[in-house]
Design an enzyme around this catalytic site. Structure first.
Site, PDB file in Angstrom:
ATOM      1  N   LYS A  11       0.829  -1.212   0.000  1.00 48.27           N
ATOM      2  CA  LYS A  11       0.000   0.000   0.000  1.00 48.27           C
ATOM      3  C   LYS A  11       0.867   1.267   0.000  1.00 48.27           C
ATOM      4  O   LYS A  11       2.076   1.217   0.260  1.00 48.27           O
ATOM      5  CB  LYS A  11      -0.944  -0.038   1.211  1.00 48.27           C
ATOM      6  CG  LYS A  11      -1.970  -1.190   1.122  1.00 48.27           C
ATOM      7  CD  LYS A  11      -3.001  -1.111   2.247  1.00 48.27           C
ATOM      8  CE  LYS A  11      -4.018  -2.237   2.133  1.00 48.27           C
ATOM      9  NZ  LYS A  11      -5.077  -2.133   3.182  1.00 48.27           N
ATOM     10  N   TYR A  51     -12.209  -1.538  -4.001  1.00 49.52           N
ATOM     11  CA  TYR A  51     -12.743  -1.741  -2.638  1.00 49.52           C
ATOM     12  C   TYR A  51     -14.271  -1.615  -2.583  1.00 49.52           C
ATOM     13  O   TYR A  51     -14.819  -1.400  -1.498  1.00 49.52           O
ATOM     14  CB  TYR A  51     -12.088  -0.752  -1.677  1.00 49.52           C
ATOM     15  CG  TYR A  51     -10.699  -1.184  -1.231  1.00 49.52           C
ATOM     16  CD1 TYR A  51     -10.519  -2.276  -0.382  1.00 49.52           C
ATOM     17  CD2 TYR A  51      -9.564  -0.502  -1.650  1.00 49.52           C
ATOM     18  CE1 TYR A  51      -9.258  -2.675   0.037  1.00 49.52           C
ATOM     19  CE2 TYR A  51      -8.285  -0.893  -1.240  1.00 49.52           C
ATOM     20  CZ  TYR A  51      -8.146  -1.987  -0.388  1.00 49.52           C
ATOM     21  OH  TYR A  51      -6.898  -2.386   0.022  1.00 49.52           O
ATOM     22  N   ARG A  87      -2.542 -14.555   4.402  1.00 51.94           N
ATOM     23  CA  ARG A  87      -3.137 -13.774   5.490  1.00 51.94           C
ATOM     24  C   ARG A  87      -2.421 -14.047   6.817  1.00 51.94           C
ATOM     25  O   ARG A  87      -2.313 -13.150   7.659  1.00 51.94           O
ATOM     26  CB  ARG A  87      -4.650 -14.005   5.565  1.00 51.94           C
ATOM     27  CG  ARG A  87      -5.365 -13.440   4.311  1.00 51.94           C
ATOM     28  CD  ARG A  87      -6.859 -13.314   4.470  1.00 51.94           C
ATOM     29  NE  ARG A  87      -7.223 -12.296   5.429  1.00 51.94           N
ATOM     30  CZ  ARG A  87      -7.586 -11.042   5.131  1.00 51.94           C
ATOM     31  NH1 ARG A  87      -7.606 -10.620   3.883  1.00 51.94           N
ATOM     32  NH2 ARG A  87      -7.921 -10.200   6.071  1.00 51.94           N
ATOM     33  N   ASN A 114      -2.113   0.038   6.657  1.00 54.84           N
ATOM     34  CA  ASN A 114      -1.626  -1.227   7.209  1.00 54.84           C
ATOM     35  C   ASN A 114      -0.727  -1.997   6.245  1.00 54.84           C
ATOM     36  O   ASN A 114      -0.675  -3.221   6.293  1.00 54.84           O
ATOM     37  CB  ASN A 114      -2.797  -2.065   7.731  1.00 54.84           C
ATOM     38  CG  ASN A 114      -3.793  -2.414   6.661  1.00 54.84           C
ATOM     39  OD1 ASN A 114      -3.630  -2.020   5.501  1.00 54.84           O
ATOM     40  ND2 ASN A 114      -4.825  -3.150   7.022  1.00 54.84           N
ATOM     41  N   HIS A 117      -2.268  -5.405   1.264  1.00 55.03           N
ATOM     42  CA  HIS A 117      -3.569  -6.043   1.037  1.00 55.03           C
ATOM     43  C   HIS A 117      -3.346  -7.525   0.788  1.00 55.03           C
ATOM     44  O   HIS A 117      -2.330  -7.915   0.220  1.00 55.03           O
ATOM     45  CB  HIS A 117      -4.239  -5.432  -0.206  1.00 55.03           C
ATOM     46  CG  HIS A 117      -5.434  -6.218  -0.672  1.00 55.03           C
ATOM     47  ND1 HIS A 117      -6.664  -6.097  -0.073  1.00 55.03           N
ATOM     48  CD2 HIS A 117      -5.575  -7.166  -1.643  1.00 55.03           C
ATOM     49  CE1 HIS A 117      -7.525  -6.931  -0.674  1.00 55.03           C
ATOM     50  NE2 HIS A 117      -6.888  -7.582  -1.626  1.00 55.03           N
ATOM     51  N   GLU A 128      -9.688  -9.852  -8.222  1.00 55.07           N
ATOM     52  CA  GLU A 128      -8.648  -8.844  -7.980  1.00 55.07           C
ATOM     53  C   GLU A 128      -7.468  -9.003  -8.940  1.00 55.07           C
ATOM     54  O   GLU A 128      -6.874  -8.005  -9.372  1.00 55.07           O
ATOM     55  CB  GLU A 128      -8.184  -8.934  -6.522  1.00 55.07           C
ATOM     56  CG  GLU A 128      -9.281  -8.520  -5.545  1.00 55.07           C
ATOM     57  CD  GLU A 128      -8.929  -8.777  -4.084  1.00 55.07           C
ATOM     58  OE1 GLU A 128      -9.780  -8.478  -3.214  1.00 55.07           O
ATOM     59  OE2 GLU A 128      -7.822  -9.271  -3.797  1.00 55.07           O
TER      60      GLU A 128
HETATM   61  N1  UDP Z   1      -9.808  -0.488   7.093  1.00 60.51           N
HETATM   62  C1  UDP Z   1      -9.863   0.686   7.841  1.00 60.51           C
HETATM   63  N2  UDP Z   1     -10.569   0.683   9.020  1.00 60.51           N
HETATM   64  C2  UDP Z   1     -11.209  -0.419   9.483  1.00 60.51           C
HETATM   65  C3  UDP Z   1     -11.159  -1.593   8.723  1.00 60.51           C
HETATM   66  C4  UDP Z   1     -10.456  -1.608   7.542  1.00 60.51           C
HETATM   67  O1  UDP Z   1      -9.314   1.717   7.451  1.00 60.51           O
HETATM   68  O2  UDP Z   1     -11.823  -0.369  10.561  1.00 60.51           O
HETATM   69  C5  UDP Z   1      -9.056  -0.506   5.833  1.00 60.51           C
HETATM   70  C6  UDP Z   1      -7.702  -1.218   5.957  1.00 60.51           C
HETATM   71  O3  UDP Z   1      -6.767  -0.569   5.081  1.00 60.51           O
HETATM   72  C7  UDP Z   1      -8.055  -2.608   5.447  1.00 60.51           C
HETATM   73  C8  UDP Z   1      -9.036  -2.291   4.330  1.00 60.51           C
HETATM   74  O4  UDP Z   1      -9.799  -1.204   4.843  1.00 60.51           O
HETATM   75  O5  UDP Z   1      -6.911  -3.318   5.010  1.00 60.51           O
HETATM   76  C9  UDP Z   1      -9.970  -3.417   3.937  1.00 60.51           C
HETATM   77  O6  UDP Z   1     -10.615  -3.887   5.104  1.00 60.51           O
HETATM   78  P1  UDP Z   1     -10.767  -5.457   5.365  1.00 60.51           P
HETATM   79  O7  UDP Z   1     -11.727  -5.639   6.483  1.00 60.51           O
HETATM   80  O8  UDP Z   1     -11.058  -6.154   4.077  1.00 60.51           O
HETATM   81  O9  UDP Z   1      -9.307  -5.868   5.913  1.00 60.51           O
HETATM   82  P2  UDP Z   1      -8.155  -6.765   5.239  1.00 60.51           P
HETATM   83  O10 UDP Z   1      -8.828  -7.833   4.435  1.00 60.51           O
HETATM   84  O11 UDP Z   1      -7.319  -5.826   4.388  1.00 60.51           O
HETATM   85  O12 UDP Z   1      -7.374  -7.320   6.398  1.00 60.51           O
HETATM   86 MG    MG Z   2     -10.244  -7.673   2.981  1.00 58.26          MG
END
Ligand code: UDP
Ligand code: MG
Length: 139
Positions: A11, A51, A87, A114, A117, A128
């Site tokens: 990211k 997204y 993951r 974070n 992705h 994707e």
């Molecule tokens: N995100 C955020 N706040 C939250 C949850 C998610 O800003 O409370 C952002 C974060 O960058 C995350 C992305 O949205 O990676 C997608 O969320 P998801 O729940 O899919 O998490 P991931 O699959 O990336 O772990």
């Molecule tokens: Mg996700």
């Protein structure tokens, strides 16, 4: 049967901090094969489309702004059990909860910024991957 591919993005926070090399090394050391990779700067429209599944959630619009704020590295990765293993390598969404030694524990700033992705299902890994890479860009 679990699929063999996952789609990652390094990211904008991690690319800007020059963590790309360290993260790619962790990905390789964990046994993933890089089948496609590119550096690109998403437009807000492209980030919103990627997204779209999160549309309506409170973090959606700031997430789209963040993901289009600077270049990312997208990569298509191959490995047995790719989704779950990747993951596990990256750790929990919120780096405060990410296991020690995971990519997010090491390189993330906060729950939004974070570092990486990872696809959440075989179905989304295909969607994707098709978003970023044509057949000619996969090896
Ligand atoms: N995100 C955020 N706040 C939250 C949850 C998610 O800003 O409370 C952002 C974060 O960058 C995350 C992305 O949205 O990676 C997608 O969320 P998801 O729940 O899919 O998490 P991931 O699959 O990336 O772990
Ligand atoms: Mg996700």
């Amino acid at each position: 049967m679990a699929g063999r591919i996952t789609l990652t993005m390094i990211k904008p926070d991690a690319v800007a901090k020059n963590y790309t090399g360290s993260i790619v090394k962790m990905i390789g050391d964990a046994g993933f094969r890089i089948a496609a990779m590119k550096l690109m700067h998403l437009t807000p429209v492209q980030a919103a489309r990627f997204y779209e599944v999160h549309k309506g959630k409170p973090f959606y619009e700031p997430l789209v702004a963040f993901m289009s704020s600077g270049p990312i590295v997208a990569a298509l990765l191959e490995k047995e059990n790719a989704i779950a293993d990747f993951r596990e390598l990256i750790g929990a969404t919120n780096p405060a909860n990410a296991a020690p030694g995971t990519v997010r524990a090491l390189f993330a700033t906060d729950v939004q910024r974070n570092a990486v992705h990872g696809s959440d299902s075989d179905e989304n890994a295909i969607i994707e991957s098709d978003f970023f890479f044509s057949g000619l860009e996969r090896y």
